[in-house]
Design a protein around this motif. Structure first.
Motif, short mmCIF file in Angstrom:
data_model
loop_
_atom_site.label_atom_id
_atom_site.label_comp_id
_atom_site.label_asym_id
_atom_site.label_seq_id
_atom_site.Cartn_x
_atom_site.Cartn_y
_atom_site.Cartn_z
N PRO A 1 -17.20 -23.29 75.04
CA PRO A 1 -16.26 -22.61 74.48
C PRO A 1 -16.40 -22.83 72.76
CG PRO A 1 -15.45 -24.78 75.30
CD PRO A 1 -16.80 -24.66 75.70
N THR A 2 -17.68 -23.21 72.32
CA THR A 2 -17.71 -23.38 70.99
C THR A 2 -17.40 -21.84 70.32
OG1 THR A 2 -19.22 -25.23 71.26
CG2 THR A 2 -19.50 -23.85 69.03
N PRO A 3 -16.68 -21.91 69.27
CA PRO A 3 -16.42 -20.48 68.71
C PRO A 3 -18.00 -20.02 68.30
CG PRO A 3 -14.87 -22.25 67.93
CD PRO A 3 -15.91 -22.97 68.61
N LEU A 4 -18.16 -18.91 68.42
CA LEU A 4 -19.33 -18.00 68.07
C LEU A 4 -19.11 -16.82 67.10
CD1 LEU A 4 -22.57 -17.36 68.05
CD2 LEU A 4 -21.90 -16.30 70.42
N LEU A 5 -19.78 -16.79 65.89
CA LEU A 5 -19.66 -15.63 65.29
C LEU A 5 -21.01 -14.90 65.10
CD1 LEU A 5 -18.24 -13.48 63.09
CD2 LEU A 5 -18.66 -15.24 61.37
N ILE A 6 -21.35 -13.50 65.37
CA ILE A 6 -22.46 -12.60 65.15
C ILE A 6 -22.16 -11.61 64.27
CG2 ILE A 6 -23.89 -11.13 66.48
CD1 ILE A 6 -22.50 -12.43 69.10
N VAL A 7 -23.22 -11.83 63.07
CA VAL A 7 -22.97 -10.82 61.81
C VAL A 7 -24.37 -10.07 61.90
CG1 VAL A 7 -22.82 -10.80 59.36
CG2 VAL A 7 -21.76 -12.79 60.92
N HIS A 8 -24.24 -8.65 61.64
CA HIS A 8 -25.36 -7.91 61.62
C HIS A 8 -24.90 -6.71 60.57
CE1 HIS A 8 -29.18 -7.54 64.07
NE2 HIS A 8 -29.01 -6.41 63.63
N GLY A 9 -25.95 -6.46 59.77
CA GLY A 9 -25.91 -5.19 58.95
C GLY A 9 -26.17 -4.04 59.70
N ASP A 10 -25.42 -2.81 59.17
CA ASP A 10 -25.81 -1.58 60.06
C ASP A 10 -26.78 -0.86 59.37
OD1 ASP A 10 -24.62 -0.71 57.51
OD2 ASP A 10 -23.09 0.78 58.52
N ARG A 11 -27.59 -1.53 58.46
CA ARG A 11 -28.89 -1.00 57.83
C ARG A 11 -30.05 -1.89 57.99
NH1 ARG A 11 -27.22 2.17 52.13
NH2 ARG A 11 -25.64 3.64 53.02
N ASP A 12 -30.01 -2.76 58.83
CA ASP A 12 -31.00 -3.89 59.31
C ASP A 12 -32.33 -2.92 59.79
OD1 ASP A 12 -32.62 -5.77 60.80
OD2 ASP A 12 -30.87 -7.10 60.68
N GLY A 13 -33.43 -3.37 58.98
CA GLY A 13 -34.48 -2.43 59.11
C GLY A 13 -35.31 -3.35 60.39
N TYR A 14 -34.86 -4.39 60.83
CA TYR A 14 -35.76 -5.04 62.08
C TYR A 14 -35.29 -4.89 63.26
CZ TYR A 14 -38.35 -7.73 58.30
OH TYR A 14 -39.23 -7.99 57.22
N PHE A 15 -33.89 -5.02 63.32
CA PHE A 15 -33.27 -5.07 64.65
C PHE A 15 -31.99 -4.08 64.67
CE2 PHE A 15 -34.62 -9.51 64.28
CZ PHE A 15 -35.67 -9.43 65.03
N PRO A 16 -32.05 -3.06 65.14
CA PRO A 16 -31.02 -2.02 65.26
C PRO A 16 -29.67 -2.85 65.96
CG PRO A 16 -32.31 -1.38 66.92
CD PRO A 16 -33.05 -2.63 66.26
N LEU A 17 -28.42 -1.96 65.98
CA LEU A 17 -27.26 -2.43 66.35
C LEU A 17 -27.27 -2.83 67.83
CD1 LEU A 17 -24.88 -0.38 64.08
CD2 LEU A 17 -25.44 -2.72 63.86
N ASP A 18 -27.73 -2.28 68.53
CA ASP A 18 -27.86 -2.84 69.94
C ASP A 18 -27.97 -4.20 70.19
OD1 ASP A 18 -30.75 -1.90 69.20
OD2 ASP A 18 -31.05 -2.29 71.70
N HIS A 19 -28.81 -4.87 69.40
CA HIS A 19 -28.90 -6.28 69.59
C HIS A 19 -27.88 -7.13 69.25
CE1 HIS A 19 -33.56 -6.39 69.72
NE2 HIS A 19 -33.44 -5.38 69.33
N PRO A 20 -27.09 -6.93 68.25
CA PRO A 20 -25.84 -7.46 68.00
C PRO A 20 -24.97 -7.35 69.02
CG PRO A 20 -26.06 -6.02 66.26
CD PRO A 20 -27.15 -6.13 66.96
N ARG A 21 -24.98 -5.96 69.66
CA ARG A 21 -23.96 -5.45 70.44
C ARG A 21 -23.90 -6.18 72.09
NH1 ARG A 21 -24.03 0.69 68.03
NH2 ARG A 21 -22.25 0.37 66.64
N MET A 22 -25.30 -6.59 72.26
CA MET A 22 -25.78 -7.09 73.38
C MET A 22 -25.33 -8.55 73.25
SD MET A 22 -29.66 -5.73 74.10
CE MET A 22 -29.83 -6.87 75.51
#
Length: 285
Positions: free
Chosen positions: A223-244
Motif C-alpha cells: 500500500p505504499t503511495p505511488l506517483l507516476i509522472v510522464h510528459g506528453d512529449r517524452d521522446g523515449y517512452f510514449p504514453l502507453d508506458h505510464p498508462r500501463m
C-alpha cells in the motif's frame, strides 16, 4: 562493517556551515551488498522548521522527518547540474540524498542499465534512514524511475515512491532515442562512446536472469503511495508506458501526464518538482 544487505558507509567528509553553525553537506562512498562503492551526497534540511500545527495540511509545508532519495537517469551522476537543481527544489520539502549509480560519475563498477542498480538505491535508502530520518521518499527518473519501482517491490522500506519518465517494459525500441540507447549498450563501439563521450561505464554482459520489469513490480508496491509522472512529449517512452504502470498500480497509484514535458530530470522544471515535493510530504504522512 555492517552485515545488513544494503551496504555501509566507507568514507565521508563533513563540511560545517560557518555562518549558521549547521552541518553542511556530507559526501561519502557507500558500499553496496555486492561490494560496489557508490558516491553519495546528503543535504540536510536547510532550516529548522517551525510551522504551525495546521501547516501539514498546506501543499507547501515542509517535513522535518522526510528525506528524499533521488535516483538519476542513465548517463547522469550526482554532480550533473540538472540533478543538483532537482535536489535544490526538493530540499525545500525535506532532506535530500543524491548518489551516482554504478558506472556513473565517481562510483565504481559498471552500469547494468537498471538491474543491479537496485542495490545502489538500497544502500542509499539505508544510509538515509541511518541519518535519522523516519520517513523516506524515493524519486527516480527514466532508468532511475524503473529502479525506484523495483526497489519498492523487492525491498520495501519506503514511505512514498515517485517514478518520472520510466519505461513500463524492458527492451523497448519503438523510438529513435531508444534505438540509439540499445546500440550504446549492446555494441562494443557503443560502450566506448558511453565510456569516453558520456562518462558512463557500461557492463558488456546481458541480463541473466532478466530482472522483474517495472510493470510487474508496481502491484507489489501497495500500500505504499505511488506517483507516476510522464510528459506528453517524452521522446523515449510514449504514453502507453505510464498508462500501463498506472493500470497495474490500481487504486494505490496516481498518474500525472504533464503537458509539454519531455524526458526525465532535464525536462522536469522547478514548478513540477515543487508539486512532487508537496505530494511526497502529504503521501509519506
Amino acid at each position: 562493517m555492517s552485515n545488513r544487505p544494503a551496504g555501509h558507509v566507507a568514507r565521508s567528509t563533513v563540511r560545517p556551515n560557518s555562518e549558521t553553525g549547521r552541518r553542511g553537506p556530507i559526501r561519502t562512498f557507500l558500499r553496496t551488498a555486492d561490494g560496489i562503492p557508490i558516491e553519495s551526497v546528503y543535504d540536510p534540511p536547510p532550516v529548522v522548521y517551525e510551522t504551525p500545527s495546521d501547516a501539514a495540511d498546506t501543499p507547501s509545508s515542509p517535513s522535518r522527518d522526510l528525506v528524499f532519495v533521488i535516483a538519476h537517469g542513465f548517463t547522469g551522476d550526482v554532480d550533473r547540474p540538472h540533478l543538483r537543481r532537482v535536489a535544490d527544489v526538493l530540499g525545500g520539502y525535506g532532506a535530500v540524498v543524491t548518489f551516482s549509480f554504478r558506472g556513473h560519475g565517481r562510483s565504481g563498477g559498471r552500469s547494468t542499465v537498471g538491474d543491479k542498480e537496485v542495490l545502489d538505491l538500497a544502500a542509499a535508502v539505508e544510509w538515509a534512514r541511518g541519518l535519522g530520518h523516519p520517513r523516506v521518499a524515493t524519486v527516480g527518473f527514466s532508468m532511475g524511475g524503473s529502479v525506484v519501482l523495483r526497489h519498492a517491490a523487492l525491498y520495501g522500506g519506503t514511505d512514498a515512491v515517485v517514478s518520472v519518465s520510466a519505461p513500463a517494459r524492458w527492451y523497448y525500441r519503438g523510438t529513435a532515442p531508444m534505438r540509439r540507447l540499445h546500440w550504446l549498450v549492446t555494441r562494443p563501439e557503443g560502450r566506448l562512446v558511453g565510456r569516453y563521450g558520456l562518462r558512463t561505464r557500461i557492463h558488456h554482459r546481458d541480463w541473466d536472469p532478466v530482472p522483474l520489469s517495472p510493470v510487474q513490480s508496481v502491484p507489489r508496491i501497495a500500500p505504499t503511495p505511488l506517483l507516476i509522472v510522464h510528459g506528453d512529449r517524452d521522446g523515449y517512452f510514449p504514453l502507453d508506458h505510464p498508462r500501463m504502470l498506472a493500470e497495474a498500480a490500481g487504486d494505490h497509484g496516481e498518474l500525472w501526464v504533464e503537458p509539454g514535458m519531455g524526458h526525465a530530470e532535464h525536462a522536469a522544471d522547478d514548478a513540477l518538482m515543487a508539486r512532487i515535493g508537496a505530494w511526497a510530504v502529504r503521501a509519506a504522512g
